[in-house]
Design a protein around this motif. Sequence first.
Motif, PDB file in Angstrom:
ATOM      1  N   GLN A   3       0.357   5.541   2.840  1.00  0.00           N
ATOM      2  CA  GLN A   3       1.614   5.079   3.418  1.00  0.00           C
ATOM      3  C   GLN A   3       1.377   3.716   4.063  1.00  0.00           C
ATOM      4  N   THR A   4       2.243   2.731   3.771  1.00  0.00           N
ATOM      5  CA  THR A   4       1.969   1.358   4.193  1.00  0.00           C
ATOM      6  C   THR A   4       2.948   0.811   5.228  1.00  0.00           C
ATOM      7  N   SER A   5       3.839   1.634   5.731  1.00  0.00           N
ATOM      8  CA  SER A   5       4.726   1.139   6.787  1.00  0.00           C
ATOM      9  C   SER A   5       3.925   0.932   8.063  1.00  0.00           C
ATOM     10  N   ASP A   6       4.447   0.083   8.946  1.00  0.00           N
ATOM     11  CA  ASP A   6       3.751  -0.207  10.191  1.00  0.00           C
ATOM     12  C   ASP A   6       3.538   1.066  11.006  1.00  0.00           C
ATOM     13  N   SER A   7       4.564   1.883  11.118  1.00  0.00           N
ATOM     14  CA  SER A   7       4.449   3.102  11.920  1.00  0.00           C
ATOM     15  C   SER A   7       3.467   4.088  11.291  1.00  0.00           C
ATOM     16  N   ALA A   8       3.463   4.180   9.952  1.00  0.00           N
ATOM     17  CA  ALA A   8       2.539   5.092   9.273  1.00  0.00           C
ATOM     18  C   ALA A   8       1.094   4.658   9.459  1.00  0.00           C
ATOM     19  N   LEU A   9       0.838   3.367   9.405  1.00  0.00           N
ATOM     20  CA  LEU A   9      -0.530   2.880   9.557  1.00  0.00           C
ATOM     21  C   LEU A   9      -1.009   3.012  11.005  1.00  0.00           C
ATOM     22  N   ARG A  10      -0.109   2.810  11.962  1.00  0.00           N
ATOM     23  CA  ARG A  10      -0.460   3.063  13.357  1.00  0.00           C
ATOM     24  C   ARG A  10      -0.837   4.539  13.547  1.00  0.00           C
ATOM     25  N   GLY A  11      -0.016   5.396  12.951  1.00  0.00           N
ATOM     26  CA  GLY A  11      -0.297   6.824  13.043  1.00  0.00           C
ATOM     27  C   GLY A  11      -1.612   7.192  12.390  1.00  0.00           C
ATOM     28  N   ALA A  12      -1.914   6.565  11.243  1.00  0.00           N
ATOM     29  CA  ALA A  12      -3.166   6.839  10.542  1.00  0.00           C
ATOM     30  C   ALA A  12      -4.363   6.420  11.393  1.00  0.00           C
ATOM     31  N   LEU A  13      -4.276   5.251  12.015  1.00  0.00           N
ATOM     32  CA  LEU A  13      -5.366   4.788  12.868  1.00  0.00           C
ATOM     33  C   LEU A  13      -5.605   5.740  14.035  1.00  0.00           C
ATOM     34  N   SER A 264     -14.007  11.490   6.961  1.00  0.00           N
ATOM     35  CA  SER A 264     -13.438  12.616   6.219  1.00  0.00           C
ATOM     36  C   SER A 264     -11.908  12.607   6.275  1.00  0.00           C
ATOM     37  N   VAL A 265     -11.366  12.366   7.461  1.00  0.00           N
ATOM     38  CA  VAL A 265      -9.911  12.311   7.612  1.00  0.00           C
ATOM     39  C   VAL A 265      -9.335  11.121   6.852  1.00  0.00           C
ATOM     40  N   ALA A 266     -10.009   9.972   6.918  1.00  0.00           N
ATOM     41  CA  ALA A 266      -9.533   8.788   6.209  1.00  0.00           C
ATOM     42  C   ALA A 266      -9.488   9.009   4.701  1.00  0.00           C
ATOM     43  N   THR A 267     -10.479   9.709   4.176  1.00  0.00           N
ATOM     44  CA  THR A 267     -10.512  10.013   2.745  1.00  0.00           C
ATOM     45  C   THR A 267      -9.310  10.848   2.328  1.00  0.00           C
ATOM     46  N   LYS A 268      -8.975  11.841   3.139  1.00  0.00           N
ATOM     47  CA  LYS A 268      -7.825  12.694   2.838  1.00  0.00           C
ATOM     48  C   LYS A 268      -6.516  11.909   2.851  1.00  0.00           C
ATOM     49  N   MET A 269      -6.486  10.813   3.599  1.00  0.00           N
ATOM     50  CA  MET A 269      -5.290   9.969   3.660  1.00  0.00           C
ATOM     51  C   MET A 269      -5.174   9.023   2.469  1.00  0.00           C
ATOM     52  N   GLY A 270      -6.253   8.910   1.683  1.00  0.00           N
ATOM     53  CA  GLY A 270      -6.225   8.026   0.527  1.00  0.00           C
ATOM     54  C   GLY A 270      -6.995   6.732   0.694  1.00  0.00           C
ATOM     55  N   PHE A 271      -7.675   6.563   1.840  1.00  0.00           N
ATOM     56  CA  PHE A 271      -8.485   5.371   2.068  1.00  0.00           C
ATOM     57  C   PHE A 271      -9.918   5.613   1.594  1.00  0.00           C
ATOM     58  N   THR A 272     -10.593   4.539   1.208  1.00  0.00           N
ATOM     59  CA  THR A 272     -12.018   4.606   0.943  1.00  0.00           C
ATOM     60  C   THR A 272     -12.739   4.207   2.226  1.00  0.00           C
ATOM     61  N   PRO A 273     -13.445   5.146   2.856  1.00  0.00           N
ATOM     62  CA  PRO A 273     -14.119   4.794   4.107  1.00  0.00           C
ATOM     63  C   PRO A 273     -15.492   4.193   3.857  1.00  0.00           C
ATOM     64  N   ILE A 274     -15.878   3.271   4.716  1.00  0.00           N
ATOM     65  CA  ILE A 274     -17.241   2.764   4.703  1.00  0.00           C
ATOM     66  C   ILE A 274     -17.704   2.706   6.156  1.00  0.00           C
ATOM     67  N   ILE A 275     -18.811   3.373   6.432  1.00  0.00           N
ATOM     68  CA  ILE A 275     -19.352   3.411   7.787  1.00  0.00           C
ATOM     69  C   ILE A 275     -20.369   2.282   7.931  1.00  0.00           C
ATOM     70  N   LEU A 276     -20.059   1.334   8.789  1.00  0.00           N
ATOM     71  CA  LEU A 276     -20.908   0.161   8.965  1.00  0.00           C
ATOM     72  C   LEU A 276     -22.063   0.422   9.914  1.00  0.00           C
ATOM     73  N   LYS A 347      -1.890 -10.448   6.857  1.00  0.00           N
ATOM     74  CA  LYS A 347      -1.146  -9.275   6.407  1.00  0.00           C
ATOM     75  C   LYS A 347      -2.091  -8.225   5.824  1.00  0.00           C
ATOM     76  N   GLY A 348      -1.724  -6.961   6.008  1.00  0.00           N
ATOM     77  CA  GLY A 348      -2.466  -5.870   5.385  1.00  0.00           C
ATOM     78  C   GLY A 348      -3.728  -5.456   6.106  1.00  0.00           C
ATOM     79  N   ILE A 349      -3.941  -5.932   7.357  1.00  0.00           N
ATOM     80  CA  ILE A 349      -5.129  -5.540   8.121  1.00  0.00           C
ATOM     81  C   ILE A 349      -4.678  -4.985   9.470  1.00  0.00           C
ATOM     82  N   TYR A 350      -5.102  -3.754   9.743  1.00  0.00           N
ATOM     83  CA  TYR A 350      -4.738  -3.046  10.975  1.00  0.00           C
ATOM     84  C   TYR A 350      -6.024  -2.499  11.593  1.00  0.00           C
ATOM     85  N   ALA A 351      -6.072  -2.421  12.911  1.00  0.00           N
ATOM     86  CA  ALA A 351      -7.315  -1.965  13.558  1.00  0.00           C
ATOM     87  C   ALA A 351      -7.036  -1.175  14.828  1.00  0.00           C
ATOM     88  N   ILE A 352      -7.975  -0.298  15.136  1.00  0.00           N
ATOM     89  CA  ILE A 352      -7.976   0.444  16.389  1.00  0.00           C
ATOM     90  C   ILE A 352      -9.403   0.431  16.918  1.00  0.00           C
TER      91      ILE A 352
END
Length: 420
Positions: A3-13, A264-276, A347-352
């Motif tokens: 989901q790419t809406s602002d509110s959805a991405l805030r919620g995902a973070l 694990s949660v990020a993967t279920k949301m459809g993101f590819t996680p990378i742990i730095l 654009k397209g970059i969100y962070a917490i």
Amino acid sequence: MVQTSDSALRGALTEIFMAAVKSADPFEALINALPEKPRGRCIVVGAGKASAAMAAALEAAWPDVDMHGVVVTRYGHAVPTQHIRIVEAAHPVSDAMSEVASMLMMEQVKNLSAEDCVIALISGGGSSLLALPRQGITLADKQAVNKALLKSGATIQEMNTVRKQLSDIKGGRLALAAQPARVITLIISDVPGDDPQSIASGPTVADTSTAGEALEIVHRYGLNLPEHIMRVLETPRPQVTAADIAQDIRMIATPSGALAAAASVATKMGFTPIILGDALEGESAQLGIVMAGIAKSVKQHGVPVKGPAVLLSGGETTVTIGQGGAGRGGRNTEFLLSLACALKGEKGIYAIAGDSDGIDGTEDAAGAIVTPETLARTAGDAKAFLAAHDSYSYFATSGDLLITGPTLTNVNDIRAVIVL
């Protein structure tokens, strides 16, 4: 499908951040690490932001064990217990209750036998919550040293090396006082590398640091300490070694485990996680610039991962305060404001980013959230706020603060950057 809406991405973070926090819930983490129930007396001691919750969890797990003791936690982090006394004290600079709690604990572990068991509940934040000054210095002296260390830019390991040399409870001295009883230490780690000597300055752990190392740190950071404090640091005393104490150390929750839960949660949301990494250190503002560069590389070149992705990291950064002092803020909001300035509304970059204990520095926010609109939401000069170390005030104005309240655990900072 992401989901790419602002509110959805805030919620995902927020969901990714809270998954990391939940993985270190003391009630879940402690149960799997408990030893066999003791046959003799069971004395419970502990220190840290999660120690009260750990004490409540221990009571719930062992309702038929006769136990008593004292643990100290930060103001506002206490929970109800039946048998274990909870003391609240100040963080990040000790207060009188820190000293009271330390004396009460040392009294609890006196005159024990080999049949007795001491359970030590240790988590991040315990260094300032335990204050038992060495002969020759006072609590006020320790407060002054701690304030100087916090402003210096020293790492948590360096600060704890100095703290241990000025303490009669840190660096294994609580366990030494409990001998010959068996001492079992259950730890929620908040430090890079999960070194038990560094977590709460290791009150029940053998210490390998030296007075010489502490003095080197004082000189390297230019700490102008009073002469009588320097005399104490220059007076050697025997270290507490593994031969001196019976150690049983169990790490029950760690920063790396928290990042794995977030991934694990990020993967279920459809993101590819990378742990730095779970041990990123350095100046908060500099890490913000570096992380912005990595996020741009992902967006523009698909390196080191293709979007939609989430970059995850942990570890404790530092904020070095100059002579001009500082406004309001912690290392996480400073990191995020630097990140926002470097991204310039990309654009397209969100962070917490936030402290897993729910309190960034001394403020009431865990951290904040950055979106492409963050800089546009306030008329203030973001770079000026950053230079003044006033990041909390900036995000309060933009409406991007992350407020969780005390989480009753602590596995250090959690950072997540979503790149679409």
